[in-house]
Scaffold this active site. Sequence first.
Site, mmCIF file in Angstrom:
data_model
loop_
_atom_site.group_PDB
_atom_site.id
_atom_site.type_symbol
_atom_site.label_atom_id
_atom_site.label_comp_id
_atom_site.label_asym_id
_atom_site.label_seq_id
_atom_site.Cartn_x
_atom_site.Cartn_y
_atom_site.Cartn_z
ATOM 1 N N GLU A 195 6.259 3.711 -2.463
ATOM 2 C CA GLU A 195 6.944 2.476 -2.116
ATOM 3 C C GLU A 195 6.421 1.250 -2.853
ATOM 4 O O GLU A 195 7.175 0.316 -3.139
ATOM 5 C CB GLU A 195 6.956 2.245 -0.604
ATOM 6 C CG GLU A 195 5.612 2.086 0.049
ATOM 7 C CD GLU A 195 5.786 1.709 1.527
ATOM 8 O OE1 GLU A 195 6.365 0.640 1.786
ATOM 9 O OE2 GLU A 195 5.342 2.471 2.409
ATOM 10 N N ARG A 220 -3.232 -2.468 -4.005
ATOM 11 C CA ARG A 220 -2.964 -2.940 -2.653
ATOM 12 C C ARG A 220 -4.254 -3.559 -2.147
ATOM 13 O O ARG A 220 -5.276 -2.892 -2.058
ATOM 14 C CB ARG A 220 -2.541 -1.778 -1.747
ATOM 15 C CG ARG A 220 -2.158 -2.211 -0.345
ATOM 16 C CD ARG A 220 -1.722 -1.001 0.485
ATOM 17 N NE ARG A 220 -1.207 -1.367 1.794
ATOM 18 C CZ ARG A 220 -1.952 -1.483 2.891
ATOM 19 N NH1 ARG A 220 -3.254 -1.301 2.811
ATOM 20 N NH2 ARG A 220 -1.401 -1.785 4.044
#
Lengths: 784, 368
Positions: B136, B205
Amino acid sequence: MPMRPSKEWVAIKMAERGGRGSGGHGSLDKSITLPPDEIFRNLENAKRFAIDIGGSLTKLAYYSTVQHKVARVRSFDHSGKDIEHEPLYEISVQEEITARLHFIKFENTYIETCLDFIKDHLVNTETKVIKATGGGAYKFKDLIEKKLGLKVDKEDVMTCLIKGCNFVLKNIPHEVFAYQKDSDTEFRFQTNHPNIFPYLLVNIGSGVSIVKVETEDKFEWIGGSSIGGGTFWGLGALLTKTKKFDELLQLASKGQHTNVDMLVKDVYGGAYQTLGLSGNLIASSFGKSTTADKEFSKEDMAKSLLHMISNDIGQLACLYAKLHNLDKIYFGGFFIRGHPVTMRTITYSINFFSKGEVQALFLRHEGYLGAIGAFLKGAEQDNPNQYSWGENYAGSSGLMSTSPDVFPMQRTRSGTFDMFEMDRLERPLVNLPLLKDPSTYIPDTVDLTDDAMARKYWLTCFEEALDGVAKRAAASQPDSIDASERAEKFRQKYWNKLQTLRQQPFAYGTLTVRSLLDTREHCLNEFNFPDPYSKVKQKENGIALKCFQSVIESLDSLGWEERQFALVKGLLAGNVFDWGAKAVSDVLESEPQFGFEEAKSKLQERPWLEDSYSQWLERLKEGPPHKCALIFADNSGIDIILGVFPFVRELLSRGTEVILACNSGPALNDVTYSESLIVTERIAAMDPVIQSALREEKLLLVQTGSSSPCLDLSRLDKGLAVLVRERETDLVIIEGMGRAIHTNYYAALKCESLKLAVIKNSWLADRLGGKIFSVIFKYEVPCK
Amino acid sequence: YKLVNLKVFPWFGLDIGGTLVKLVYFEPKDITAEEEEEEVENLKSIRKYLTSNVAYGSTGIRDVHLELKDLTLCGRKGNLHFIRFPTHDMPAFIQMGSEKHFSSLHTTLCATGGGAYKFEQDFRTMGDLQLCKLDELDCLIKGVLYIDSVGFNGRSECYYFENPTDAERCQKLPFNLENPYPLLLVNIGSGVSILAVYSKENYKRVTGTSLGGGTFFGLCCLLTGCSTFEEALEMASHGDSTKVDKLVRDIYGGDYERFGLPGWAVASSFGNMMSKEKRESVSKEDLARATLVTITNNIGSIARMCALNENINRVVFVGNFLRINTISMRLLAYALDYWSKGQLKALFLEHEGYFGAVGALLELLGSA
């Protein structure tokens, strides 16, 4: 962004007790009677008041002087007297004045009663001002001024908090702990680091304040969050219709957050493997309650809310810690205060977000920080920071059980009056400069908080010995009419402490044999038994001195190698004379003539249980004489006179200087510094080696700064430390069970060391794999 | 044959999130007569179904205002459609695919988001479809960079709020994201992911938080009994959070100067709700607003700290939490500007929550 102000005390303190017992009990106020010898002690001499009033709890601080009895020894003038039949020295009991800090925490409901009580008992009229902090300081300003006739002087909340925090971090051993979930020991106490700065203080009141503390006076509010204890309480009350903070926490501890939260596995069906996110992680707090149709249980919502808030605070704390490059984060505020539920979730969060690099730390006296700080602000002219302070175990309530389900009685009591007392130590305490690594040094050999078996044994052991100790205490003051009454009070108090420790071993930090012994000494002092063994010590010193010369003669008649062994055996045999160990006190009480030679015969034959004698002998034979030896002495009488002194004499003859360190205050039959002065003087009169060493300052007597039968090498008299450095000490000798086994058995030093003791406790001997009267002879050389 | 023509229609990109499924569909407008003839019936019917409706079933919605017209993608010209429906309708969606014999089209269905994993088995067994699962975050970044580069039908995709601290003068203005790196990408879906993007290929991230759109909506449902996100936002727009939150001025009477805190700053979210009287005096609208403000400020706070830690000064907020949510966008813009003393800039993108799906579509075409 909603940044938190420093501290919002009204709401914070209201939350603190969750409204329990507060408000609406006006009639109760007057009905409580305060036992003056238990609460607000030493009020007569109190000066310098400070008060920290929160929304539901008040913390009062005052400084007072405590007059208590001390045993003093004074040398007689022996000229022309019959030395044979006179005691060695005179013992007198004198009054001594020491300084003590008192802190009392109670519910605001009692404030008026307490103020009245203080007014009635306050004698000192020099006090004009009371320092005040906390949100309630406004609310109660008029009441305080009217009742006490003191001017209320307000201090900034955060300044007080930080000042208090610095103070406890510096002065209270085992102040800091980490919380361990599902462990036998919930609390992991930390060794005090010599340098406490810099650190991050995260105060979770109704909101969150994050403060970076760099030095004693320099701190900075670096951020905060509006999602804090007030959010848990306010939002929790809306969601669950439960009004009280404590009840919300109770609900949360019973709930299942997975019914309300959307987890990673709810989104992914499992873990999010690319990122290594576990399926059980919360993807979206309250993500499952996005429906109007379903009912959710109060417990589940409370739990979800608790996780949401704790995780958020932990994440922000880690982000701030990273930005400012800090690795110590202390948490405080009503959200944390004594609640295992929140300590657990915060600990989890910090561990998760810092990937284990940062540990969430908590403080035992967190609730007192504001009051301590306010007090210190008012006491600046007394320079409280110049002194060392020690927690008085007898006068402090200790960390109460944090589990709401266990010991409800104690929680209620602690909610009523919780006390904390600190004694000012007359001399500053510092690390022994020879410690290999002060930041990792742990004095105690066995952590009884950790070791349930050992804890059980030692608590029972101290319980069983208690009657004897109380009897001896009473007997030590035959002329006092209330001695047996005080001895009984002592017995009762120490008994209660032992019972508390049975249930809450973490109450005063890590539980150790040392802390049990120290607590007993504090309790004895509390009831004016400053030195129950003074007369025994006097008698033993007298007897031993008479044997000194013959012992020296017989040693001198031996060949070198034989003599070395005899000296070591003498040290060990002397160490059998220890009133602290029950096995020996039995023998001594029944066979007063039990002599030095007989003691030697009781010793274990070589090889000893721990035996590096050969290496020691080798060292003496092959190596150059040591520059200077530091000896920590143990017992009076035969131990110091016939064991230690001949050994000292041999060292001196080798050209080694000797620093002989004895306790500043009495503990059991341990030789005190003042006793050691007299004993040395008498030995010097008989022995030219000792005499000249004294004259030439090659033999130096110092005090340890301690009154404990054990030894904490991180809290020693500054004078001793200075001398150790000056004389370039390269050998440390520690003798006795208390100093060399219960403590320091594993202590690593920068120089050579000898740790020797006779194990006079069969349980301990058994544990170490030996029998009673087994010998420990540990000679250690630091690896280069 | 050109390489690009090898990719058979239909072209879909699917992003199955925790709450919403985002579907992008490329409708070719340059179909030749020859192609038209060859086109199988159910492909035609899918195209027709999707492009002639704006709503599908009771919950599927096409965001017509976001449609990208005359887009050239892999050598084909057409329109890009943006469709969303709740994740809990995934089984019905798969069922529909099965009924329309989607599997007979021999196309690959590229899907991202957690649901690509969670529903993979269902796609296989119920729909006879093999999903191409995509990460994602990869998709999100690809989508953002692509949509920003093609623009929004001649307008700028990226915008910001000028004078965010001044309610009167605050206005939405286009922002040129030509040199986007480095940027902090904050994706606010049900939860929040924060990425530091250094180049097209290089990103990480940084962190995430579980306090996201799902938290706002979930709490609103519990506190107000509302049942849709739109309803929750509508309530919030009429509420006053200062009745619910405890502000600095509620405690200090004004600014707390010692720490440089303005009186209007929130000291404790929901802090006033500790008091029974105040709990009884607030409206559902106030509670909805406070929930929105709490969640938004917290995201702003974490994003700001990440930006500081990563030394990045542009923060792009995306995700469906921001859909029709001007309150949050202005709050984020304001908060970032105020607390960073103008050092940080909050940026927003018109296609808020669709970048993952766009990225999935691009993967489909890129892997040809």
